[in-house]
Design a protein around this motif. Structure first.
Motif, PDB file in Angstrom:
ATOM      1  N   LEU A   6      51.901  64.756 -16.936  1.00 21.13           N
ATOM      2  CA  LEU A   6      52.534  63.365 -16.969  1.00 21.13           C
ATOM      3  C   LEU A   6      52.713  63.035 -18.242  1.00 21.13           C
ATOM      4  N   GLY A   7      52.378  63.545 -19.298  1.00 17.39           N
ATOM      5  CA  GLY A   7      52.814  63.319 -20.864  1.00 17.39           C
ATOM      6  C   GLY A   7      51.927  62.383 -21.310  1.00 17.39           C
ATOM      7  N   TYR A   8      50.520  62.132 -20.494  1.00 20.07           N
ATOM      8  CA  TYR A   8      49.731  61.254 -21.384  1.00 20.07           C
ATOM      9  C   TYR A   8      48.694  61.914 -22.445  1.00 20.07           C
ATOM     10  N   ILE A   9      48.484  63.240 -22.191  1.00 20.41           N
ATOM     11  CA  ILE A   9      47.638  63.772 -23.023  1.00 20.41           C
ATOM     12  C   ILE A   9      48.288  65.331 -23.274  1.00 20.41           C
ATOM     13  N   GLU A  10      47.987  65.881 -24.671  1.00 17.46           N
ATOM     14  CA  GLU A  10      48.522  67.259 -24.871  1.00 17.46           C
ATOM     15  C   GLU A  10      46.947  68.188 -25.257  1.00 17.46           C
ATOM     16  N   THR A  11      46.892  69.304 -24.956  1.00 20.52           N
ATOM     17  CA  THR A  11      45.841  70.233 -25.163  1.00 20.52           C
ATOM     18  C   THR A  11      46.045  71.027 -26.706  1.00 20.52           C
ATOM     19  N   ILE A  12      45.098  71.137 -27.426  1.00 20.67           N
ATOM     20  CA  ILE A  12      45.108  71.787 -28.614  1.00 20.67           C
ATOM     21  C   ILE A  12      44.296  72.968 -28.383  1.00 20.67           C
ATOM     22  N   ARG A  13      44.753  74.112 -28.853  1.00 23.98           N
ATOM     23  CA  ARG A  13      43.998  75.527 -28.621  1.00 23.98           C
ATOM     24  C   ARG A  13      43.323  75.828 -29.775  1.00 23.98           C
ATOM     25  N   GLY A  14      42.091  76.814 -29.718  1.00 25.12           N
ATOM     26  CA  GLY A  14      41.829  77.211 -31.009  1.00 25.12           C
ATOM     27  C   GLY A  14      40.444  76.564 -31.157  1.00 25.12           C
ATOM     28  N   ARG A  15      39.830  76.931 -32.314  1.00 23.32           N
ATOM     29  CA  ARG A  15      38.498  76.939 -32.608  1.00 23.32           C
ATOM     30  C   ARG A  15      38.159  75.277 -32.533  1.00 23.32           C
ATOM     31  N   ASN A  16      39.047  74.529 -33.086  1.00 23.19           N
ATOM     32  CA  ASN A  16      38.684  73.223 -33.224  1.00 23.19           C
ATOM     33  C   ASN A  16      39.840  72.293 -32.270  1.00 23.19           C
ATOM     34  N   GLY A  17      40.073  73.066 -31.073  1.00 25.37           N
ATOM     35  CA  GLY A  17      40.866  72.549 -30.227  1.00 25.37           C
ATOM     36  C   GLY A  17      40.277  71.506 -29.326  1.00 25.37           C
ATOM     37  N   GLY A  18      41.022  71.264 -28.384  1.00 26.35           N
ATOM     38  CA  GLY A  18      40.699  69.876 -27.358  1.00 26.35           C
ATOM     39  C   GLY A  18      41.581  69.021 -26.817  1.00 26.35           C
ATOM     40  N   ILE A  19      41.500  68.088 -26.650  1.00 26.56           N
ATOM     41  CA  ILE A  19      42.649  67.374 -26.147  1.00 26.56           C
ATOM     42  C   ILE A  19      43.056  65.679 -27.058  1.00 26.56           C
ATOM     43  N   ARG A  20      44.271  65.395 -27.025  1.00 29.06           N
ATOM     44  CA  ARG A  20      44.570  64.298 -27.773  1.00 29.06           C
ATOM     45  C   ARG A  20      45.586  63.393 -26.967  1.00 29.06           C
ATOM     46  N   LEU A  21      45.860  62.321 -27.181  1.00 29.05           N
ATOM     47  CA  LEU A  21      46.912  61.175 -26.504  1.00 29.05           C
ATOM     48  C   LEU A  21      48.365  62.017 -27.025  1.00 29.05           C
ATOM     49  N   ALA A  22      49.016  61.872 -25.858  1.00 26.09           N
ATOM     50  CA  ALA A  22      50.503  62.568 -26.416  1.00 26.09           C
ATOM     51  C   ALA A  22      51.525  61.271 -26.805  1.00 26.09           C
ATOM     52  N   ARG A  23      50.823  59.993 -26.492  1.00 24.81           N
ATOM     53  CA  ARG A  23      51.678  58.671 -26.671  1.00 24.81           C
ATOM     54  C   ARG A  23      50.714  57.915 -27.338  1.00 24.81           C
ATOM     55  N   LYS A  24      51.344  56.694 -27.911  1.00 24.03           N
ATOM     56  CA  LYS A  24      50.507  55.909 -28.771  1.00 24.03           C
ATOM     57  C   LYS A  24      49.776  55.015 -27.538  1.00 24.03           C
ATOM     58  N   PRO A  25      48.362  54.476 -27.817  1.00 21.06           N
ATOM     59  CA  PRO A  25      47.791  53.664 -26.687  1.00 21.06           C
ATOM     60  C   PRO A  25      48.499  52.581 -26.133  1.00 21.06           C
ATOM     61  N   GLU A  26      49.137  52.040 -27.128  1.00 23.28           N
ATOM     62  CA  GLU A  26      50.060  50.599 -26.646  1.00 23.28           C
ATOM     63  C   GLU A  26      51.377  51.205 -25.897  1.00 23.28           C
ATOM     64  N   GLU A  27      51.522  52.338 -25.614  1.00 23.54           N
ATOM     65  CA  GLU A  27      52.544  52.741 -24.803  1.00 23.54           C
ATOM     66  C   GLU A  27      52.157  53.337 -23.491  1.00 23.54           C
ATOM     67  N   ILE A  28      50.848  53.248 -23.118  1.00 23.07           N
ATOM     68  CA  ILE A  28      50.372  53.790 -22.010  1.00 23.07           C
ATOM     69  C   ILE A  28      49.816  52.632 -21.272  1.00 23.07           C
ATOM     70  N   ARG A  29      50.604  52.177 -20.109  1.00 28.57           N
ATOM     71  CA  ARG A  29      50.040  50.909 -19.152  1.00 28.57           C
ATOM     72  C   ARG A  29      49.239  51.592 -18.169  1.00 28.57           C
ATOM     73  N   ILE A  30      48.186  50.958 -17.841  1.00 33.76           N
ATOM     74  CA  ILE A  30      47.237  51.202 -17.126  1.00 33.76           C
ATOM     75  C   ILE A  30      47.456  51.347 -15.629  1.00 33.76           C
ATOM     76  N   GLY A  31      48.505  50.316 -15.231  1.00 32.26           N
ATOM     77  CA  GLY A  31      48.968  50.354 -13.918  1.00 32.26           C
ATOM     78  C   GLY A  31      49.814  51.682 -13.711  1.00 32.26           C
ATOM     79  N   THR A  32      50.468  52.030 -14.590  1.00 29.88           N
ATOM     80  CA  THR A  32      51.553  53.172 -14.286  1.00 29.88           C
ATOM     81  C   THR A  32      50.616  54.292 -14.277  1.00 29.88           C
ATOM     82  N   VAL A  33      49.430  54.459 -15.132  1.00 27.16           N
ATOM     83  CA  VAL A  33      48.721  55.619 -14.869  1.00 27.16           C
ATOM     84  C   VAL A  33      47.956  55.625 -13.438  1.00 27.16           C
ATOM     85  N   VAL A  34      47.657  54.551 -13.094  1.00 27.74           N
ATOM     86  CA  VAL A  34      46.855  54.603 -11.707  1.00 27.74           C
ATOM     87  C   VAL A  34      48.019  55.068 -10.603  1.00 27.74           C
TER      88      VAL A  34
END
Length: 101
Positions: A6-34
């Motif tokens: 849905l484009g809310y997060i992106e994954t980072i591969r590799g040794r220091n990989g993980g996940i991070r937000l793909a958008r600014k927190p101000e752009e992510i409406r809770i109702g839309t996510v639900v």
């Protein structure tokens, strides 16, 4: 996985990989996510487009009240962004550090 599609997060591969937000927190409406992540917001059987076997549906007044309540619930969630929920970032970080120990 769904949040990534849905484009809310992106994954980072590799040794220091993980996940991070793909958008600014101000752009992510809770109702839309639900709305985008919940498969079924039908509180009762008669909300579903199909498979309703309730004999009360034609005369039921409760479904109108529950529909109004659901819309109000989502409207409140729409008024908040992820940034609103992160205003205590320092406290959240402290809790996560304790959990790692």
């Amino acid at each position: 996985y769904e949040l990534g599609k849905l484009g809310y997060i992106e994954t980072i591969r590799g040794r220091n990989g993980g996940i991070r937000l793909a958008r600014k927190p101000e752009e992510i409406r809770i109702g839309t996510v639900v709305r985008n992540t919940e498969e079924n917001l039908s509180l009762v059987e008669c909300f579903a487009g199909h498979g309703n076997h309730c004999v009360l549906t034609p005369v039921c007044q409760l479904k109108r009240v529950l529909h109004e309540a659901l819309e109000s619930f989502l409207q409140v969630l729409d008024s908040y962004t992820l940034a609103d929920l992160l205003n205590n970032k320092h406290h959240l970080q402290m809790i996560f550090r304790k959990e790692k120990q």
